[in-house]
Design a protein around this motif. Structure first.
Motif, PDB file in Angstrom:
ATOM      1  N   LEU A 190     -62.923 -73.768  24.958  1.00 21.67           N
ATOM      2  CA  LEU A 190     -63.929 -72.891  24.257  1.00 21.67           C
ATOM      3  C   LEU A 190     -63.771 -71.392  24.395  1.00 21.67           C
ATOM      4  O   LEU A 190     -63.932 -70.819  23.524  1.00 21.67           O
ATOM      5  N   ALA A 191     -63.273 -71.300  25.776  1.00 16.37           N
ATOM      6  CA  ALA A 191     -63.092 -69.685  25.773  1.00 16.37           C
ATOM      7  C   ALA A 191     -61.884 -69.155  24.981  1.00 16.37           C
ATOM      8  O   ALA A 191     -62.155 -68.125  24.407  1.00 16.37           O
ATOM      9  N   GLN A 192     -60.955 -70.014  24.818  1.00 15.75           N
ATOM     10  CA  GLN A 192     -59.659 -69.518  23.954  1.00 15.75           C
ATOM     11  C   GLN A 192     -60.362 -69.521  22.450  1.00 15.75           C
ATOM     12  O   GLN A 192     -59.829 -68.687  21.715  1.00 15.75           O
ATOM     13  N   ALA A 193     -61.068 -70.475  21.916  1.00 19.31           N
ATOM     14  CA  ALA A 193     -61.416 -70.417  20.501  1.00 19.31           C
ATOM     15  C   ALA A 193     -62.604 -69.621  20.243  1.00 19.31           C
ATOM     16  O   ALA A 193     -62.667 -69.393  19.006  1.00 19.31           O
ATOM     17  N   ALA A 194     -63.607 -69.456  20.942  1.00 24.34           N
ATOM     18  CA  ALA A 194     -64.541 -68.693  20.736  1.00 24.34           C
ATOM     19  C   ALA A 194     -64.911 -67.157  21.081  1.00 24.34           C
ATOM     20  O   ALA A 194     -65.649 -66.388  20.796  1.00 24.34           O
ATOM     21  N   THR A 195     -64.070 -66.736  22.261  1.00 24.93           N
ATOM     22  CA  THR A 195     -64.023 -65.318  22.679  1.00 24.93           C
ATOM     23  C   THR A 195     -63.716 -64.567  21.352  1.00 24.93           C
ATOM     24  O   THR A 195     -62.551 -64.631  21.009  1.00 24.93           O
ATOM     25  N   PRO A 196     -64.219 -63.464  21.184  1.00 20.05           N
ATOM     26  CA  PRO A 196     -64.109 -62.735  19.929  1.00 20.05           C
ATOM     27  C   PRO A 196     -62.599 -61.889  20.369  1.00 20.05           C
ATOM     28  O   PRO A 196     -62.287 -61.511  21.560  1.00 20.05           O
ATOM     29  N   GLU A 197     -61.984 -61.558  19.365  1.00 18.79           N
ATOM     30  CA  GLU A 197     -60.609 -60.942  19.339  1.00 18.79           C
ATOM     31  C   GLU A 197     -60.539 -59.490  20.240  1.00 18.79           C
ATOM     32  O   GLU A 197     -59.565 -59.610  20.708  1.00 18.79           O
ATOM     33  N   ARG A 198     -61.590 -58.900  20.220  1.00 10.64           N
ATOM     34  CA  ARG A 198     -61.523 -57.564  21.050  1.00 10.64           C
ATOM     35  C   ARG A 198     -61.572 -57.735  22.545  1.00 10.64           C
ATOM     36  O   ARG A 198     -61.406 -56.798  22.928  1.00 10.64           O
ATOM     37  N   LEU A 199     -61.788 -59.070  22.941  1.00 11.90           N
ATOM     38  CA  LEU A 199     -62.014 -59.228  24.244  1.00 11.90           C
ATOM     39  C   LEU A 199     -61.018 -59.908  24.909  1.00 11.90           C
ATOM     40  O   LEU A 199     -60.480 -60.790  24.286  1.00 11.90           O
ATOM     41  N   ARG A 200     -60.901 -59.841  26.280  1.00  9.79           N
ATOM     42  CA  ARG A 200     -59.922 -60.776  26.866  1.00  9.79           C
ATOM     43  C   ARG A 200     -60.597 -61.985  27.363  1.00  9.79           C
ATOM     44  O   ARG A 200     -61.589 -62.231  27.340  1.00  9.79           O
ATOM     45  N   ILE A 201     -59.764 -63.172  26.907  1.00  8.56           N
ATOM     46  CA  ILE A 201     -60.239 -64.455  27.281  1.00  8.56           C
ATOM     47  C   ILE A 201     -60.667 -64.729  28.553  1.00  8.56           C
ATOM     48  O   ILE A 201     -59.705 -64.218  29.629  1.00  8.56           O
ATOM     49  N   PRO A 202     -61.823 -65.044  29.078  1.00 10.75           N
ATOM     50  CA  PRO A 202     -62.378 -65.063  30.400  1.00 10.75           C
ATOM     51  C   PRO A 202     -61.681 -66.211  31.295  1.00 10.75           C
ATOM     52  O   PRO A 202     -61.249 -67.142  30.635  1.00 10.75           O
ATOM     53  N   ALA A 203     -61.807 -66.096  32.529  1.00 14.07           N
ATOM     54  CA  ALA A 203     -61.005 -67.277  33.340  1.00 14.07           C
ATOM     55  C   ALA A 203     -62.051 -68.437  33.340  1.00 14.07           C
ATOM     56  O   ALA A 203     -63.141 -68.466  32.755  1.00 14.07           O
ATOM     57  N   ASP A 204     -61.274 -69.659  33.364  1.00 14.43           N
ATOM     58  CA  ASP A 204     -61.898 -70.757  33.131  1.00 14.43           C
ATOM     59  C   ASP A 204     -63.277 -70.987  34.101  1.00 14.43           C
ATOM     60  O   ASP A 204     -64.172 -71.703  33.432  1.00 14.43           O
TER      61      ASP A 204
END
Length: 175
Positions: free
Chosen positions: A17-31
């Motif tokens: 979900l973090a990889q699919a839903a994080t907006p492109e302008r932001l860094r993908i959060p840690a699990d």
């Protein structure tokens, strides 16, 4: 919501979900940050940038789940011969699973480079839609609270004129 954020976390989907839903302008959060935000747990000791990214992802996930709920409700309202009253309360577990599958598909629909035949997200989505079509057509029950009449016991019913020969009418001829 038919599928909650906690149910998504329990399904071990934080990384996906973090990889699919994080907006492109932001860094993908840690699990672990994504999992904590999905569960509504405390995040004060975590990186604020990760927390902000996870919260932004949760907004996107929420929109996908809302769309999944609307799609499910559309099928349930069209149930024949007796439509369901939506939203369903309590939510049958199978409907929660369908909402999860549909929500995941909506989050992933922009990706490319995957084979539709072997992609589990697409497979699950198609299965959810197929089962929702069966619910709509009255061929699949959601359980005990289903408004359709239960099937008959299978015992035959007889109707016809009254009996002509009985023990009373035959008593002069026999034993």
């Amino acid at each position: 919501m038919y599928c909650t954020l906690v149910q998504l976390a329990d399904a071990k989907l934080a990384r996906e979900l973090a990889q699919a839903a994080t907006p492109e302008r932001l860094r993908i959060p840690a699990d672990e940050v994504m999992d904590a935000v999905l569960r509504g747990a405390g995040t004060t000791s975590m990186d604020p940038d990760d927390v902000a990214a996870a919260q932004a992802a949760v907004v996107v996930i929420g929109r996908a789940l809302d769309s999944a709920d609307a799609l499910i409700d559309g099928y349930l309202r069209m149930r024949k011969p007796v439509p369901y009253t939506v939203p369903l309360l309590p939510v049958p577990e199978v409907v929660s699973v369908w909402a999860q599958w549909i929500g995941r598909y909506l989050l992933h629909k922009e990706r490319f480079g995957t084979e539709e035949k072997t992609d589990p997200v697409v497979r699950d989505y198609k299965e959810a839609i197929r089962l929702l079509q069966e619910v709509r057509d009255g061929k699949f029950s959601l359980g005990v609270e289903d408004p359709l009449a239960p099937p008959s016991s299978g015992a035959p019913a007889f109707c016809g004129p009254a009996r002509v020969f009985s023990m009373d009418t035959l008593k002069d001829f026999g034993t």
